[in-house]
Design an enzyme around this catalytic site. Structure first.
Site, PDB file in Angstrom:
ATOM      1  N   CYS A   1       7.718   5.128   2.102  1.00  0.00           N
ATOM      2  CA  CYS A   1       8.248   5.369   0.753  1.00  0.00           C
ATOM      3  C   CYS A   1       8.942   6.726   0.666  1.00  0.00           C
ATOM      4  O   CYS A   1       9.879   6.895  -0.125  1.00  0.00           O
ATOM      5  CB  CYS A   1       7.129   5.273  -0.275  1.00  0.00           C
ATOM      6  SG  CYS A   1       5.689   6.290   0.099  1.00  0.00           S
TER       7      CYS A   1
ATOM      8  N   HIS B   1       1.977   8.000  -2.540  1.00  0.00           N
ATOM      9  CA  HIS B   1       3.164   7.154  -2.648  1.00  0.00           C
ATOM     10  C   HIS B   1       4.282   7.962  -3.311  1.00  0.00           C
ATOM     11  O   HIS B   1       4.029   8.831  -4.150  1.00  0.00           O
ATOM     12  CB  HIS B   1       2.832   5.913  -3.476  1.00  0.00           C
ATOM     13  CG  HIS B   1       3.966   4.945  -3.608  1.00  0.00           C
ATOM     14  ND1 HIS B   1       4.533   4.308  -2.527  1.00  0.00           N
ATOM     15  CD2 HIS B   1       4.652   4.506  -4.702  1.00  0.00           C
ATOM     16  CE1 HIS B   1       5.514   3.514  -2.949  1.00  0.00           C
ATOM     17  NE2 HIS B   1       5.598   3.623  -4.254  1.00  0.00           N
TER      18      HIS B   1
END
Length: 542
Positions: A58, A502
């Site tokens: 990510c 994330h």
């Protein structure tokens, strides 16, 4: 027996219990950053294609999406992308950075892979089915090749990855305009001697502005302290604090900017006083780039020496004036510090007592000398760790060769593999040889050395050859203008530290914010401007 040093091993996987605890601690942050509490409407079209998550990728996805909002990257890798294919002379396409970047640019910006479905979306239809995104697998493999961190599948720092991509892009510019030039600026560090009052100005290039986060300046310290006490009490009794009860420290942006502009007290050697004295260090910007990355320094080390992330909210402005950071160089009435005489190089010392202690354990004398020297005489434990890590090296028991100022340059033999890799990045064979010599044939360090010295390589080569007149190193190409900016994108991180969590990014397109969460691209309802980690500003055009 297997050459495994248990003391330096580290845990890289989390149990389900640990993941659940992390989620409970950061559930509110996750909801804010991904806007999961809102009904997000998917967006389709050019520049609205997502990237698949390949497992902790990510950070790559967010960085690439933001970089391809910068016109110089769009022009080089999208508008002129076909030229890289046409000029390819039989090299492997999977190992050509320019081709892989052009391939990504085409996939993200053309809109071919972001077509709106012909039938209206069913209420229960999975977003992943209508927004599959593209896979950056070949790019990830190439960009991480040979890098100690980015070659792994662990979570990484997005700011470090931005620097890495800009470095590789610069090395592969091949005589063309470096697309990262619009991000580079010159920093002016002013040092003021406390004893003589004399000053020294040092300039250096940079490509992002780290903004300090002074937690002690939070405007709601009492509320945060009360929440922490309630949280500790609840955890002691086995209860869980609900995410909506969380209180986050709030720091105004102006305080962070003032902290950056304020003088910093350091200890440094003063050539006027002839000793180490307290000095003031004042940082200013000589140039202001067209596009400016600002990093909030949210990560640090906790009291238990464990990496942590500050839980803080900073309301970043959508328009920004950095006039307070403008530098003006040496001012009338200021006197510069005299140049310090160069100190002669000292021959490295080797603690023979530690060497003897290691040889009594059965290790070769030369290997022990090497271990003590390469660990900086840090003691027997550090030397023993080095021995355990390098026992399988082919030159483990070879004699230690210490660098000497009298040794000639002809005695160095560069690694042919290293030369080939550096030459393929656009450097000459002579420049690559110099870099490998300066880094003892360490390819990764050589690439970093060349990047940090690329503007003075000709001068260094001339000095090595003994030229009487050295060419002056040219400065990087900077863009400059008014220090007034508007926010165009930001990258957010959710998680307890830089090694987990994330990343998502928000980008302003056609006047409205869009959230890019891996392959999902949607219209943003409530962009969390106060919880970002890296912000991209562009100069306000007159």
């Amino acid at each position: 027996h297997f050459g495994i040093n248990v003391k330096v091993m580290e845990k890289t996987e989390k149990t389900m219990l640990e993941l659940e605890i992390d989620y409970n601690q950061r559930a509110w942050e996750w909801s804010r950053l991904t806007e999961s509490g809102n009904k997000l409407v998917p967006k389709f079209g050019p520049g609205l294609t997502g990237l698949k998550n390949l497992g902790n990728s990510c950070y790559i996805n967010s960085v690439i999406q933001v970089l391809f909002t910068i016109p110089s990257f769009v022009e080089r890798y999208y508008q002129n992308g076909q030229s890289f294919m046409d000029s390819n002379s039989g090299n492997k396409l999977s190992e050509d950075f320019n081709i892989q970047m052009s391939k990504l640019a085409h996939g993200l910006l053309s809109g071919i892979y972001s077509s709106e479905p012909s039938n209206p979306t069913n209420e229960g239809e999975d977003v992943d089915d209508i927004q599959q995104g593209i896979s950056p697998l070949m790019f990830r493999t190439l960009i991480g090749k040979g890098h100690a961190e980015f070659s792994t599948k662990r979570q990484q720092d997005a700011m470090e990855f931005i620097e890495h991509v800009l470095k590789i892009a610069s090395c592969n510019a091949g005589g063309a305009v470096d697309p990262g030039n619009c991000l580079k600026f010159e920093v002016e560090d002013k040092f003021v001697c406390s004893e003589s009052g004399k000053v020294r100005y040092v300039t250096r290039p940079d490509q992002y502005l780290p903004l300090p986060v002074p937690m002690e300046e939070a405007i709601n310290k009492e509320e945060v302290a009360s929440y922490q006490a309630r949280k500790a009490e609840a955890q002691a009794s086995g209860k869980v604090v609900q995410p909506e009860e969380q209180v986050r420290a709030r720091i105004p942006f102006d305080i962070c900017l003032s902290k950056l502009a304020a003088p910093e007290e350091i200890l440094a050697f003063s050539s006027a006083a002839g000793k180490e004295v307290p000095m003031q260090k004042i940082t200013r910007l000589c140039t202001f780039p067209d596009y400016l990355f600002i990093q909030l320094v949210k990560f640090g080390i906790g009291q238990d020496w464990v990496p942590m992330k500050y839980d803080v909210s900073i309301s970043m402005p959508e328009t920004l004036d950095l006039s307070v950071l403008k530098g003006f160089g040496l001012q009338p009435g200021e006197e510069e510090l005299p140049e310090a005489a160069p100190t002669p190089k000292k021959e490295p010392e080797i603690d023979l007592g530690v060497v003897q202690q290691l040889t009594e354990m059965g290790f070769p004398w030369e290997a022990c000398r090497k271990a003590v020297h390469l660990t900086g005489n840090a003691g027997s434990e550090a030397a023993m760790n080095w021995i355990m890590e390098h026992m399988a090296d082919p030159d483990f028991a070879e004699p230690l060769i210490l660098e000497s100022s009298s040794s000639g340059s002809d005695s160095f033999t560069p690694s042919e593999d290293g030369l080939g890799m550096l030459v393929s990045m656009g450097f000459s064979r002579e420049q690559a040889t110099l870099a490998l010599k300066e880094t003892s044939n360490n390819l990764e360090r050589a690439a970093d050395w060349m990047f940090s010295h690329q503007h003075e390589l000709d001068a260094l080569l001339a000095a090595q050859s003994g030229a009487s007149v050295l060419p002056s190193p040219h400065k990087p190409t900077y863009t400059d203008g008014e220090p007034k900016y508007e926010l165009t994108a930001f990258i957010s991180h959710m998680g307890t530290s830089i090694f987990v969590g994330h990343y998502v990014c928000h980008i302003k397109k056609d006047g409205e914010w869009t959230i890019f969460n891996d392959n999902k691209v949607s219209k943003s309802v409530n962009p969390p401007l106060d919880l970002g980690y890296i912000y991209l500003y562009k100069r306000i055009s007159n």
